[in-house]
Design an enzyme around this catalytic site. Structure first.
Site, PDB file in Angstrom:
ATOM      1  N   SER A  69       0.820  -1.215   0.000  1.00 47.47           N
ATOM      2  CA  SER A  69       0.000   0.000   0.000  1.00 47.47           C
ATOM      3  C   SER A  69       0.852   1.263   0.000  1.00 47.47           C
ATOM      4  O   SER A  69       2.000   1.271   0.453  1.00 47.47           O
ATOM      5  CB  SER A  69      -0.900   0.022   1.235  1.00 47.47           C
ATOM      6  OG  SER A  69      -1.640  -1.172   1.329  1.00 47.47           O
TER       7      SER A  69
HETATM    8  N1  SAH Z   1      -0.772  -5.194   3.972  1.00 39.43           N
HETATM    9  C1  SAH Z   1       0.037  -5.472   2.801  1.00 39.43           C
HETATM   10  C2  SAH Z   1      -0.641  -5.143   1.502  1.00 39.43           C
HETATM   11  C3  SAH Z   1      -1.717  -6.093   1.249  1.00 39.43           C
HETATM   12  S1  SAH Z   1      -2.245  -6.371  -0.418  1.00 39.43           S
HETATM   13  C4  SAH Z   1       1.374  -4.764   2.864  1.00 39.43           C
HETATM   14  O1  SAH Z   1       1.603  -3.969   3.787  1.00 39.43           O
HETATM   15  O2  SAH Z   1       2.205  -5.038   1.989  1.00 39.43           O
HETATM   16  C5  SAH Z   1      -3.574  -7.457   0.031  1.00 39.43           C
HETATM   17  C6  SAH Z   1      -3.156  -8.850   0.451  1.00 39.43           C
HETATM   18  O3  SAH Z   1      -4.331  -9.522   0.898  1.00 39.43           O
HETATM   19  C7  SAH Z   1      -2.585  -9.661  -0.690  1.00 39.43           C
HETATM   20  O4  SAH Z   1      -1.312 -10.123  -0.329  1.00 39.43           O
HETATM   21  C8  SAH Z   1      -3.581 -10.810  -0.837  1.00 39.43           C
HETATM   22  O5  SAH Z   1      -2.974 -12.048  -1.202  1.00 39.43           O
HETATM   23  C9  SAH Z   1      -4.179 -10.889   0.548  1.00 39.43           C
HETATM   24  N2  SAH Z   1      -5.492 -11.526   0.650  1.00 39.43           N
HETATM   25  C10 SAH Z   1      -6.553 -11.427  -0.185  1.00 39.43           C
HETATM   26  N3  SAH Z   1      -7.585 -12.172   0.260  1.00 39.43           N
HETATM   27  C11 SAH Z   1      -7.172 -12.768   1.416  1.00 39.43           C
HETATM   28  C12 SAH Z   1      -7.778 -13.663   2.355  1.00 39.43           C
HETATM   29  N4  SAH Z   1      -9.028 -14.127   2.212  1.00 39.43           N
HETATM   30  N5  SAH Z   1      -7.054 -14.058   3.417  1.00 39.43           N
HETATM   31  C13 SAH Z   1      -5.776 -13.637   3.597  1.00 39.43           C
HETATM   32  N6  SAH Z   1      -5.147 -12.790   2.750  1.00 39.43           N
HETATM   33  C14 SAH Z   1      -5.834 -12.357   1.677  1.00 39.43           C
END
Ligand code: SAH
Length: 216
Positions: A60
């Site tokens: 992000s």
């Molecule tokens: N917080 C992260 C950015 C997240 S991007 C950072 O600081 O880099 C969103 C993430 O959510 C992705 O890695 C994706 O794989 C994950 N995601 C999506 N659906 C999910 C679920 N049901 N359970 C766990 N992770 C999930």
């Protein structure tokens, strides 16, 4: 310019964008974002932009990390749950503000990368899990704070259930399936209240079976 100088410039930029909580700014200042971004984007690690990470996901924008962290009103003794570990950057920032940070990621490969970074930074209060975050982490519930870093139409019921009374959840929601907004959900003895506070763009929250690491 050194990474240190770039990091200080980023903090000043976040301040000018309206982030006022000095604990949040100090936590961001402590986390070297360059180790969370891919080699190809090193020179942009301290730009105030989202960047691609593995498995087609994104780290992000620092402003969004700061605004979500501020909205979460984290206290030093709290148990915090994050859904969507990704690179681990948001988790690393939160780990400096709470007692214990639990984080769940569905892509095994991403989780393994994040775990290496937590070890490298000696963040000993971060606990990770590979799985579907929409189910939460029942064995560790309730959580004082929950942050979801992937977007859905509504807050998953399991996460609402696992939020402590007096707790706060911050989650990007796309009520019409398109335009996303960050929503702050507060739980008190009478129930839940919601307040949206800024437009955002997150990758989707994907329920059900998590992804294995690709075979090499
Ligand atoms: N917080 C992260 C950015 C997240 S991007 C950072 O600081 O880099 C969103 C993430 O959510 C992705 O890695 C994706 O794989 C994950 N995601 C999506 N659906 C999910 C679920 N049901 N359970 C766990 N992770 C999930």
């Amino acid at each position: 310019m050194t990474d240190e100088a770039r990091r200080i410039r980023l903090i000043m930029e976040l301040r000018s964008q309206g982030i006022t909580d000095t604990r949040v700014l100090a936590a961001i200042e402590r986390v070297p974002r360059e180790i969370f971004v891919a080699a190809a984007f090193q020179d942009q690690a301290y730009e105030n932009i989202a960047l691609p990470i593995e498995s087609g996901q994104t780290i992000s924008q620092p402003y969004v990390v700061a605004a979500m962290t501020e909205a979460l009103e984290v206290g030093a003794r709290m148990k915090v749950l994050e859904i969507g570990t990704g690179s681990g950057y948001q988790a690393a920032v939160l780990s400096h503000l709470c007692r214990r940070l639990y984080t769940i990621e569905r892509h095994r490969e991403l989780l393994q990368g994040a775990e290496k970074r937590f070890a490298q930074l000696k963040l000993r209060n971060v606990v990770t899990k590979w799985g579907d975050g929409t189910k939460g982490w029942p064995e560790q519930a309730p959580f004082d704070r929950i942050i979801v870093t992937a977007a859905s139409r509504d807050a998953p019921q399991a996460l609402l259930d696992q939020l402590a009374v007096g707790g706060i959840m911050v989650i990007p929601l796309a009520a019409n399936g398109r335009d996303q907004e960050l929503v702050k959900i507060k739980r008190d003895a009478r129930g839940y209240s919601r307040e949206s506070f800024m437009p955002v763009r997150f990758v989707p929250l994907i329920p059900d079976a998590p992804e294995e690491a690709p075979k090499r």
